[in-house]
Design an enzyme around this catalytic site. Sequence first.
Site, mmCIF file in Angstrom:
data_model
loop_
_atom_site.group_PDB
_atom_site.id
_atom_site.type_symbol
_atom_site.label_atom_id
_atom_site.label_comp_id
_atom_site.label_asym_id
_atom_site.label_seq_id
_atom_site.Cartn_x
_atom_site.Cartn_y
_atom_site.Cartn_z
ATOM 1 C CG HIS A 192 58.390 34.399 26.814
ATOM 2 N ND1 HIS A 192 59.515 34.849 26.180
ATOM 3 C CD2 HIS A 192 57.374 35.104 26.297
ATOM 4 C CE1 HIS A 192 59.182 35.769 25.312
ATOM 5 N NE2 HIS A 192 57.893 35.952 25.360
ATOM 6 C CD GLU A 438 39.973 51.544 34.934
ATOM 7 O OE1 GLU A 438 40.511 50.617 35.556
ATOM 8 O OE2 GLU A 438 40.059 51.646 33.700
ATOM 9 C CG ASP A 462 43.608 51.344 37.719
ATOM 10 O OD1 ASP A 462 44.704 51.616 38.242
ATOM 11 O OD2 ASP A 462 43.499 50.744 36.637
HETATM 12 C C1 PEP Z 1 41.025 47.491 37.348
HETATM 13 O O1 PEP Z 1 41.639 48.559 37.382
HETATM 14 O O2 PEP Z 1 40.358 47.046 38.294
HETATM 15 C C2 PEP Z 1 41.061 46.671 36.127
HETATM 16 C C3 PEP Z 1 40.296 45.603 35.999
HETATM 17 O O3 PEP Z 1 41.944 47.021 35.149
HETATM 18 P P1 PEP Z 1 43.526 46.724 35.243
HETATM 19 O O4 PEP Z 1 43.751 45.834 36.438
HETATM 20 O O5 PEP Z 1 43.873 46.094 33.952
HETATM 21 O O6 PEP Z 1 44.078 48.093 35.420
HETATM 22 MG MG MG Z 2 42.386 49.432 35.558
#
Ligand code: PEP
Ligand code: MG
Length: 578
Positions: A192, A438, A462
């Site tokens: 927080h 991704e 990802d």
């Molecule tokens: C990503 O994977 O690039 C994305 C935008 O999702 P997150 O970072 O929430 O996994």
């Molecule tokens: Mg992602």
Amino acid sequence: MLTLHGTGIGGGVVVGRAVVLETRLIDVPRYRVEFAQRAGEAARLARAVATVRTELETLGTHLPADAPVEAQALLQVHAMILDDPSLAPQATVAIESHGQNAEWAFASQAEHLAAQFEQFDDPYLRERGRDVTQVADRVLRVLSGSGRALRARALPGDVPLIFVAHDISPADMLQLKHAGGFAIDLGGTASHTAILARSMNVPAVVGLDRAGQMVRDDDWLVIDGDTGVLIVAPDTAVLEEYRHRMALGLLERKQLERLVHVPSATLDGVPIELLANIELPAEAAQSRDAGASGVGLFRTEFLFMNRRELPGEDEQYEAYREAVLGMAGGPVTIRTIDIGADKALDGDDDAHEPAASPNPALGQRAIRYSLAEPDVFLEQLRAILRAAEHGPVRLLIPMLAHGHEVDQTLRLIAQAREQLADRLRRPMPPVPVGGMIEVPAAALTAPFFARRLDFLSIGTNDLVQYTLAIDRADHAVSSLYDPFHPAVLQLVSQTIRAGERAGKPVSVCGEMAGDLEATRLLIGMGLRVFSMHPASLLRIKREILRCDAGRLRTRVSRLLAADDPARVQAGLDRLREA
Ligand code: PEP
Ligand code: MG
């Protein structure tokens, strides 16, 4: 000079003087009170508790308009803890029966209660242990007559004050609106305290471990909130270097602010859409003020975390509607829950936890979780469809890899729509449905996803992790996490091209969209929609205003023909001149 490393919360660089907040239950005076004085001692404790109750109420009624939405709820939690029967009433017994002084009696009860919370496995309940300590600190400060540290002192020449503490309660942070920076021993990026520090947009570092012990009042300090560094008593050369960087940072911020209303387009007139990534609904309005024309990624899983029960349809609807209204007509892309891997649910209800996996990043994550929990998914879909009655909403599905995941998702969206039409007796507005690319499998078959869906969004965070087999959260292999690896660039470029051919918009919403090193490359690949943390928007816009999309296209197609990382790097360097 001493350098400490923690977790940077952002906000740039600040050079200032330390104000060390005494926020630990140690050093509490302990002495016996004579029988005749015990009633007076108990009354002293009662007065301190009443003062703190009034302080919390006053804070609640005078919350600044831009205070984060969680602030009110946190104050209520602290007020409830203050009235806990195991605190003041038990401390009063200890004063009256055992002759403990008020500080000793109250601190002992608070330590006891906090220790009970700390034994829980549940991170939500453990966090409440910290809240108990923070409330106790507040009472002890009143008892010892020292509100001192929280009153900003006047220092010559407007030197920024940097608050240093083992821990700072969110309630106390709200009193420190004029802080120049924060250095805090406890907390991770999602605590927080970190969330509030980020929303105040000042340099802050958490997780420093020993700053509360190593720093003395009035020490000169440097905080670099971007790299997570705290320098105590810097020598003159370092001080000068950081003062210079701070001045440059301020100047840059001022210059960039002028770009908020400048249309985002390249030198040769190609419009580029700049959208924001948000985690909480209130950030939609903030990102609009920061120059975003819409939300490109609302990470809704943050609504599901740090709590005991999953949010129901109505609660989610309120949150999504707030984001839609905050964007005032700009599109809001709501990604369905991406729980699993490093983002755990903390609730009591094990039935709705993602299935345990020996390798959670490859396990029941994101859309895989939603399809395994259709009731949870339908609840979220209904909330999103209802929010779409208040403004343009797009629905985004995370981590697609298989065609049947698209089929199942579209069927469930249709089902949610029918359920609402039956219940509300009116048709729901149409909502474009997009997919996140991704996983390499999805990038390699991007034409299929582009045909089946209304838009694509590339999650490079990802995509890099799964293409290079590098856990994005593992420090040991972080030097191998390379968004500019030729294999990653091929996948990003193929996905953008698939969207162009199908006439469907493609965005990048991973960190690469906010990385200045990647802006020219992505424009040259044909990307026209960028979604990023709002703090990066104007810097990226300034770069866009300086590029020529036509020239970049030719240079980038040459760069993409290379499979040798060194040639790719040389090609990237040459883009700076295009
Ligand atoms: C990503 O994977 O690039 C994305 C935008 O999702 P997150 O970072 O929430 O996994
Ligand atoms: Mg992602």
